[in-house]
Every structure is written in structure tokens, then in C-alpha cells.
Design a protein around this motif. Sequence first.
Motif, short mmCIF file in Angstrom:
data_model
loop_
_atom_site.label_atom_id
_atom_site.label_comp_id
_atom_site.label_asym_id
_atom_site.label_seq_id
_atom_site.Cartn_x
_atom_site.Cartn_y
_atom_site.Cartn_z
N GLU A 186 0.85 -1.20 0.00
CA GLU A 186 0.00 0.00 0.00
C GLU A 186 0.88 1.25 0.00
O GLU A 186 2.00 1.23 0.54
CB GLU A 186 -0.92 0.01 1.22
N ILE A 187 0.37 2.32 -0.58
CA ILE A 187 1.08 3.61 -0.60
C ILE A 187 0.39 4.55 0.37
O ILE A 187 -0.81 4.83 0.23
CB ILE A 187 1.09 4.20 -2.02
N PHE B 270 7.55 8.19 -3.02
CA PHE B 270 6.39 7.72 -2.27
C PHE B 270 6.82 6.78 -1.16
O PHE B 270 7.89 6.14 -1.24
CB PHE B 270 5.34 7.06 -3.19
N SER C 56 -2.70 11.49 -12.67
CA SER C 56 -2.95 10.08 -12.32
C SER C 56 -1.76 9.23 -12.73
O SER C 56 -1.30 9.32 -13.88
CB SER C 56 -4.22 9.57 -13.01
N CYS D 51 -1.16 0.06 -7.39
CA CYS D 51 -1.72 1.23 -6.71
C CYS D 51 -1.98 2.32 -7.74
O CYS D 51 -1.07 2.71 -8.49
CB CYS D 51 -0.76 1.75 -5.65
N SER D 52 -3.21 2.77 -7.79
CA SER D 52 -3.57 3.91 -8.64
C SER D 52 -3.60 5.15 -7.75
O SER D 52 -4.41 5.23 -6.80
CB SER D 52 -4.93 3.69 -9.30
N ILE D 53 -2.71 6.11 -8.04
CA ILE D 53 -2.61 7.29 -7.19
C ILE D 53 -2.91 8.55 -8.01
O ILE D 53 -2.74 8.57 -9.24
CB ILE D 53 -1.20 7.40 -6.55
N VAL E 272 -1.99 12.71 -7.71
CA VAL E 272 -1.18 13.71 -6.99
C VAL E 272 -1.40 15.09 -7.61
O VAL E 272 -1.84 15.21 -8.77
CB VAL E 272 0.32 13.35 -7.04
N LEU F 200 -0.04 13.76 -2.32
CA LEU F 200 -0.96 12.67 -2.63
C LEU F 200 -2.39 13.08 -2.35
O LEU F 200 -2.73 13.52 -1.25
CB LEU F 200 -0.59 11.42 -1.81
N SER G 225 -5.19 10.86 -3.57
CA SER G 225 -5.92 9.61 -3.34
C SER G 225 -5.04 8.44 -3.74
O SER G 225 -4.13 8.57 -4.57
CB SER G 225 -7.24 9.58 -4.14
N SER G 226 -5.33 7.30 -3.14
CA SER G 226 -4.57 6.08 -3.43
C SER G 226 -5.50 4.88 -3.27
O SER G 226 -6.22 4.76 -2.27
CB SER G 226 -3.37 5.96 -2.48
N CYS H 66 -5.12 0.66 -3.70
CA CYS H 66 -4.16 -0.42 -3.91
C CYS H 66 -4.82 -1.79 -3.84
O CYS H 66 -5.74 -2.01 -3.02
CB CYS H 66 -3.03 -0.35 -2.87
#
Length: 237
Positions: free
Chosen positions: A89-90, A112, A188, A216-218, A220, A228, A230-231, A233
Motif C-alpha cells: 500500500e502507498i 512515495f 494520475s 496502486c492507482s494514485i 497527486v 498525494l 488519493s490512493s 491499492c
Amino acid sequence: MSQYNQLRTQPHRNQPLKETHPQDQRHPTANDQPSKALQHPLYGAKRPTATLIWLIGVICTVLWVLIIVGGLAVVIVYLIFRPRSPRFEISSATLNTAYIDMGSLLNADLTFLANISNPNKKIDVSFDIFEVDLYYRTTLIATTAVDPFSEMRLEAKLGTFHMVSSQVALHTGEMEQLRNELANSSISLDVKGSFRARSSLGRNFLHFKYWLHGRCSIVVNSPPGGALMSSKCITKR
């Protein structure tokens, strides 16, 4: 005298004449002969099974027993240890730099913090291969690797990853999309990891290896303060 001869030539009235035909004179045929099988001294005896057939039967039986016992062992081990996959997880990320050079070449710098956790209560986990890739849409823009490490049961470790992209060519559609995201301060990115894990059950009496794939789709903010937003995972085998 003639009357006497006439009486001798006449048949007796109470004894009818018997007619004979050639077809009534039958000759012995093969069906009238006793069967050779019946004459054989071993008729009716059960033939002995070949040794090869017995051997194949024994081997098949042993294999089925091993399969059943192995299946029961796997079920018992699963019920006792309840193995669970480690998680990737991020927790935080910063986009330090991101700009387009020469019209279609991306330069970016992302840092990250990842949390790698072992949720098992009775299983220790070690990682001998740990690779992380950074994607913008479908284009790989940076990659890195981590030295092997181990985690005890219910242990979690934090790792800092520094991903640098230099002069990475983007597709025309991706380049236009990135320009819009930089202007709207919402970029994204996808972080994908491939990990080869080794789990140890019950004080190292049983080991097994498997591959894990984390994604993990983040989202920034635009640099320089690209924090960041949203994240999401997912880690699966």
C-alpha cells in the motif's frame, strides 16, 4: 398256388407302409459332435490375471491414495495456519517534478512511501525479488528494485521509493492528457509491483514460494508541491 402267392404279396392291413425319402437319411454334423471347449480339461476355469495388469492396478491405487492424502494435508494446513497474502500500500507520495520536454518527452521525479505488511499470525514471509514500476497510462516511465528482506508474523515495514523519469517518450494521446492534468493539478499515475514471496509455516517446518502482484492507482497534485490526493491499492497472487 396262385392264391397263396397273392396272399404273401399283399401287406398286412393293420401295418401301414412306411415311406422313406433321401432327405431323412441325415449324416452326422459338427453340431452333433461334443464341443471341444467342453472336452478341454480347463473348461470353466478362470484365466489368471497378467502380472503387468496387477502392477498397473497397484500403481494407480498408490497414486490415488497419495493424491487423497496430499489433498487432506493441504486442507488441514490451510485450516490451521489460514495463510493470507502480504499487502502493498502507498501511504504518502510527492511529485517533485513533472514537465514535458521537446514536445513529447516526459521528465518526472516521484517519491512515495509504501507500507509492506504481513497480516499472518502464524506465518513468516521473506521477499527475494521485489520490483516496482511506475506507469503513466500504458507507458513505463520509471522502475526500481529493493534488496531482499523478511517480515515476521504481523509485522509491517515502510519503504521509501524514489522514481525518476528522464526523457521518456509518450504517445500523442498521453502527452495531451498529461498537459491537461498538469493544468488541472490532478495527475494520475500507476505503481505496479512484482514480488516473489517465501512463506514459512510453523517455525520453518514447511516453506512455499509464490508471486504477488500489487497495483496502486494514485492521484497527486502538480509539482512542486505535488502531494498525494488519493490512493487505491490491490495485491493479489
